[in-house]
Motif scaffolding. Structure first.
Motif, PDB file in Angstrom:
ATOM      1  N   ALA A 314      -8.934  59.923  21.903  1.00 59.18           N
ATOM      2  CA  ALA A 314      -9.160  59.813  23.345  1.00 59.18           C
ATOM      3  C   ALA A 314      -7.882  60.006  24.158  1.00 59.18           C
ATOM      4  N   HIS A 315      -6.841  60.539  23.524  1.00 61.72           N
ATOM      5  CA  HIS A 315      -5.616  60.856  24.260  1.00 61.72           C
ATOM      6  C   HIS A 315      -5.773  62.237  24.898  1.00 61.72           C
ATOM      7  N   PRO A 316      -5.373  62.383  26.176  1.00 62.23           N
ATOM      8  CA  PRO A 316      -5.609  63.652  26.891  1.00 62.23           C
ATOM      9  C   PRO A 316      -5.073  64.877  26.149  1.00 62.23           C
ATOM     10  N   THR A 317      -3.860  64.789  25.610  1.00 64.06           N
ATOM     11  CA  THR A 317      -3.306  65.954  24.916  1.00 64.06           C
ATOM     12  C   THR A 317      -4.167  66.317  23.710  1.00 64.06           C
ATOM     13  N   TYR A 318      -4.605  65.295  22.978  1.00 61.63           N
ATOM     14  CA  TYR A 318      -5.456  65.592  21.823  1.00 61.63           C
ATOM     15  C   TYR A 318      -6.767  66.211  22.269  1.00 61.63           C
ATOM     16  N   GLN A 319      -7.321  65.687  23.324  1.00 61.84           N
ATOM     17  CA  GLN A 319      -8.614  66.207  23.784  1.00 61.84           C
ATOM     18  C   GLN A 319      -8.524  67.686  24.154  1.00 61.84           C
ATOM     19  N   ARG A 320      -7.366  68.096  24.655  1.00 61.10           N
ATOM     20  CA  ARG A 320      -7.189  69.514  24.985  1.00 61.10           C
ATOM     21  C   ARG A 320      -7.141  70.382  23.725  1.00 61.10           C
ATOM     22  N   LEU A 321      -6.762  69.780  22.603  1.00 62.56           N
ATOM     23  CA  LEU A 321      -6.653  70.552  21.352  1.00 62.56           C
ATOM     24  C   LEU A 321      -7.887  70.407  20.460  1.00 62.56           C
ATOM     25  N   ALA A 322      -8.751  69.455  20.811  1.00 60.35           N
ATOM     26  CA  ALA A 322      -9.813  69.033  19.890  1.00 60.35           C
ATOM     27  C   ALA A 322     -10.720  70.180  19.445  1.00 60.35           C
ATOM     28  N   ASP A 335       4.122  70.513  16.639  1.00 56.09           N
ATOM     29  CA  ASP A 335       5.085  70.990  17.628  1.00 56.09           C
ATOM     30  C   ASP A 335       5.711  69.784  18.346  1.00 56.09           C
ATOM     31  N   PRO A 336       7.064  69.667  18.314  1.00 53.86           N
ATOM     32  CA  PRO A 336       7.735  68.454  18.824  1.00 53.86           C
ATOM     33  C   PRO A 336       7.365  68.120  20.269  1.00 53.86           C
ATOM     34  N   GLU A 337       7.228  69.133  21.097  1.00 57.85           N
ATOM     35  CA  GLU A 337       6.954  68.868  22.507  1.00 57.85           C
ATOM     36  C   GLU A 337       5.543  68.315  22.694  1.00 57.85           C
ATOM     37  N   THR A 338       4.572  68.959  22.021  1.00 61.58           N
ATOM     38  CA  THR A 338       3.183  68.502  22.105  1.00 61.58           C
ATOM     39  C   THR A 338       3.079  67.075  21.590  1.00 61.58           C
ATOM     40  N   ARG A 339       3.756  66.861  20.485  1.00 64.11           N
ATOM     41  CA  ARG A 339       3.736  65.549  19.848  1.00 64.11           C
ATOM     42  C   ARG A 339       4.304  64.468  20.772  1.00 64.11           C
ATOM     43  N   ALA A 340       5.438  64.768  21.390  1.00 67.58           N
ATOM     44  CA  ALA A 340       6.053  63.798  22.307  1.00 67.58           C
ATOM     45  C   ALA A 340       5.111  63.503  23.474  1.00 67.58           C
ATOM     46  N   GLY A 341       4.466  64.551  23.982  1.00 70.14           N
ATOM     47  CA  GLY A 341       3.525  64.367  25.089  1.00 70.14           C
ATOM     48  C   GLY A 341       2.375  63.464  24.675  1.00 70.14           C
ATOM     49  N   GLU A 393       1.024  54.581  16.709  1.00 70.06           N
ATOM     50  CA  GLU A 393       0.401  55.881  16.994  1.00 70.06           C
ATOM     51  C   GLU A 393       1.148  57.004  16.271  1.00 70.06           C
ATOM     52  N   ALA A 394       2.494  56.900  16.272  1.00 70.40           N
ATOM     53  CA  ALA A 394       3.286  57.935  15.604  1.00 70.40           C
ATOM     54  C   ALA A 394       3.039  57.908  14.098  1.00 70.40           C
ATOM     55  N   VAL A 395       2.909  56.687  13.571  1.00 71.32           N
ATOM     56  CA  VAL A 395       2.665  56.546  12.129  1.00 71.32           C
ATOM     57  C   VAL A 395       1.329  57.184  11.752  1.00 71.32           C
ATOM     58  N   VAL A 396       0.267  56.866  12.486  1.00 74.16           N
ATOM     59  CA  VAL A 396      -1.044  57.416  12.095  1.00 74.16           C
ATOM     60  C   VAL A 396      -1.103  58.920  12.351  1.00 74.16           C
ATOM     61  N   LEU A 397      -0.388  59.400  13.361  1.00 79.79           N
ATOM     62  CA  LEU A 397      -0.370  60.849  13.577  1.00 79.79           C
ATOM     63  C   LEU A 397       0.247  61.553  12.370  1.00 79.79           C
ATOM     64  N   ASP A 398       1.378  61.033  11.896  1.00 82.82           N
ATOM     65  CA  ASP A 398       2.008  61.634  10.717  1.00 82.82           C
ATOM     66  C   ASP A 398       1.077  61.587   9.508  1.00 82.82           C
TER      67      ASP A 398
END
Ligand SMILES: [Zn+2]
Length: 569
Positions: A314-322, A335-341, A393-398
């Motif tokens: 439910a994070h906006p950046t993820y929803q754009r990529l879903a 991608d570091p920038e996408t990830r940071a966002g 969040e960073a841990v589960v993303l990795d």
């Protein structure tokens, strides 16, 4: 000359008695000798150093739709299951009136997370009342045996039409629902099932019958007593207590039929399950059968980039990529920038329950390959984040990006309060409890527990180091002799002369449970989680070898099993 002889195996017969070395002979689909077989077989299987056990009887599945289009009944058939009981938790596809098909599909989709498009494309509705559904099932060949139950939601929809969700029903309607239930039981259904949980919803809200009054439940339940067989199954929030205790007690006293429901260790009452177990024992002493149903691993969800739910969904950046294909999504998320966002955002979700679930960091673990269903507390997202000084969040993303984005995270909802299996073990080994809740065929986007029969052997019998294991004889009995007995499947579940020749030949040392994976093989390319296994040397159904070393032989000896017909032969 016997049809088939399984030679020199380690026989674990499903009764719980000690293993012994011996042969099994099969003639005309039944066991004709168990122990010493001097005569030869037209075919012989060498079972030296192999376990020979009855075929698994899985009493809690949701194959009601899949059973009409898929003769292979996977994933259960990959795991040595030779009989499944369907129609659990109040949902199913019969009875049905013309025009109600979509409604029943929506219930199944909402409650059991089976893609509606797959059900639409897959089911060819050739029935109305449940006996006609049984007749339709009987005509289709398949790899294993199936047994049906009477789902309350369908009964309500059939009799009440648009009022299926109404609490108020009149006496005439209750009589009509009871008559339909009784007719279905007489035609061979194995039980009546209902849902009393706020967790089971469809787009229409709580499923029909969730708050049905005691008089309705008793009227329908009494049909089991009249027919003299069958199980009352329900999924409930109250663990069989609360407001339900009274009518359940009355049902048990009046009918003497078993009532079974999911028992679990819950985070808000971690020892409450003991009260239910004690009550089940007390009632049994009075000849009443309260049967807590328990799984052999925690009930939980599998989060991942291909699942229907995960902590970043439910994070906006993820929803754009879903919408992107998996490989592309993985590349973008790396991608570091996408990830940071993404990691700077918050989940755009209002529902506090959903929000709580997807940020329950102390109960989210990497499942891994081979999968670890009993991970230590230190392996959780919360503990890892703290240890590494990072955001969970960073841990589960990795984690989710591991294995090219196919890594799954295990998020136990129930039975894992203490981060170990000790509560589960206590529930599983209680003399009144029944092993179930695989939910085979269901929860396609988040759960895959149809492989629990294999897990019982690989983990509980062989591999567990975090606590006591379960003896092989007892484990086998839990998913054969015991499940078959409670459901009145008297012609199976143990290896004894005259019983149906359903069995597994198992290489226990080589047995291996693979990590679950997402596949897209349902009708209309619907997705589902599946899990594979190694170690089944042969699976035999009705005397015919259906699988050999994990490969289907092409034989489809499975039958519709009718309650009361041909049992105990
Ligand atoms: Zn269920």
């Amino acid at each position: 000359m016997h049809d088939l002889v399984i030679r020199n195996g380690t026989i674990v017969d499903g009764t719980g008695r000690a293993r012994f070395t011996g042969d099994v002979a099969i003639d005309d689909g039944r066991l004709s000798a168990v122990g010493d077989v001097p005569g030869r077989g037209r075919r012989e299987i060498d079972a030296k150093d192999r376990v020979v056990a009855p075929g698994w009887v899985d009493i809690h599945t949701h194959y009601d739709g899949q059973v009409t289009w898929d003769p292979m009944m996977t994933p259960s058939s990959w795991h040595g299951v030779t009989t499944v009981v369907m129609g659990n938790c109040g949902v199913g596809f019969a009875p049905v009136r013309p025009g109600q098909e979509d409604f029943l599909i929506e219930l199944m989709e909402g409650v059991e997370d089976i893609p509606g498009t797959a059900l639409h494309e897959g089911i060819d509705w050739q029935w109305e009342p449940l006996p006609q559904y049984l007749d339709a099932l009987e005509k289709m060949p398949r790899v294993l045996d199936v047994a049906a139950q009477v789902p309350h939601c369908s009964i309500r929809a059939y009799v009440l039409g648009d009022r299926a969700h109404d609490l108020e029903v009149n006496d005439r309607e209750i009589v009509e629902m009871a008559q339909l239930t009784q007719d279905a039981l007489r035609a061979g259904a194995f039980g009546f099932t209902t849902s009393r949980t706020v967790l089971h919803r469809s787009k229409h809200g709580l499923v029909p019958g969730t708050y049905s009054k005691p008089e309705e439940l008793l009227a329908l339940g009494r049909t089991l007593g009249k027919v003299g067989r069958g199980v009352f199954e329900m999924v409930a929030d109250s663990l069989g207590g609360g407001g339900d205790a009274e009518w359940i007690g009355q049902f048990c006293r009046e009918t003497r039929r078993p009532i079974t429901f999911a028992l679990a260790q819950t985070p808000n009452d971690p020892t409450g399950y003991r009260t239910t177990l004690e009550r089940a024992s007390e009632m049994e002493n009075a000849g009443e059968h309260l049967v807590p149903q328990v799984p052999c691993r925690p009930t939980g969800m599998l989060y991942g980039l291909q699942s229907s739910f995960h902590p970043l969904i439910a994070h906006p950046t993820y929803q754009r990529l879903a919408h992107l294909p998996l490989a592309e999504r993985v590349a973008r998320l790396r991608d570091p920038e996408t990830r940071a966002g993404l990691l700077s955002e918050k989940a755009q979700i209002q529902d506090p329950v959903a929000l709580g679930l997807l940020s329950n960091w102390s109960q989210i673990f990497p499942l891994g390959d081979p999968p670890d269903y009993e991970p230590p507390r230190e392996a959780s997202a919360a503990a890892t984040a703290e240890r590494e000084g990072r955001a969970p969040e960073a841990v589960v993303l990795d984690w989710m990006l591991e294995r090219d984005g196919t890594q799954l995270l295990f998020a136990p909802l129930l039975n894992y309060v203490d981060c170990d299996f000790e509560a589960l073990r206590e529930m599983m080994l209680h003399p009144r409890s029944l092993l179930g809740l695989s939910d085979g065929g269901a929860h396609c986007g988040l759960i895959c527990d149809a492989g629990m029969p294999t897990f019982l052997l690989t983990y509980w019998v062989r591999d567990r180091t975090r606590g006591p294991r379960i003896p092989l004889e007892q484990a086998v009995r839990l998913q054969t002799g015991n499940t078959a007995r409670v459901y009145g499947l008297e012609d199976r579940g143990v290896l004894a002369v005259g019983k149906r020749a359903d069995l597994n030949v198992i290489d226990l040392d080589a047995m291996h449970l693979h990590a679950p994976e997402m596949v897209f093989d349902l009708p209309a390319s619907g997705r589902r989680l599946v899990q594979r296994a190694d170690g089944y040397v042969a699976t035999v159904v009705g005397g015919e070898v259906t699988f050999e070393h994990g490969e289907p032989t092409g034989r489809l000896p499975g039958k519709l099993v009718r309650a009361g017909a041909g049992a105990a032969r």
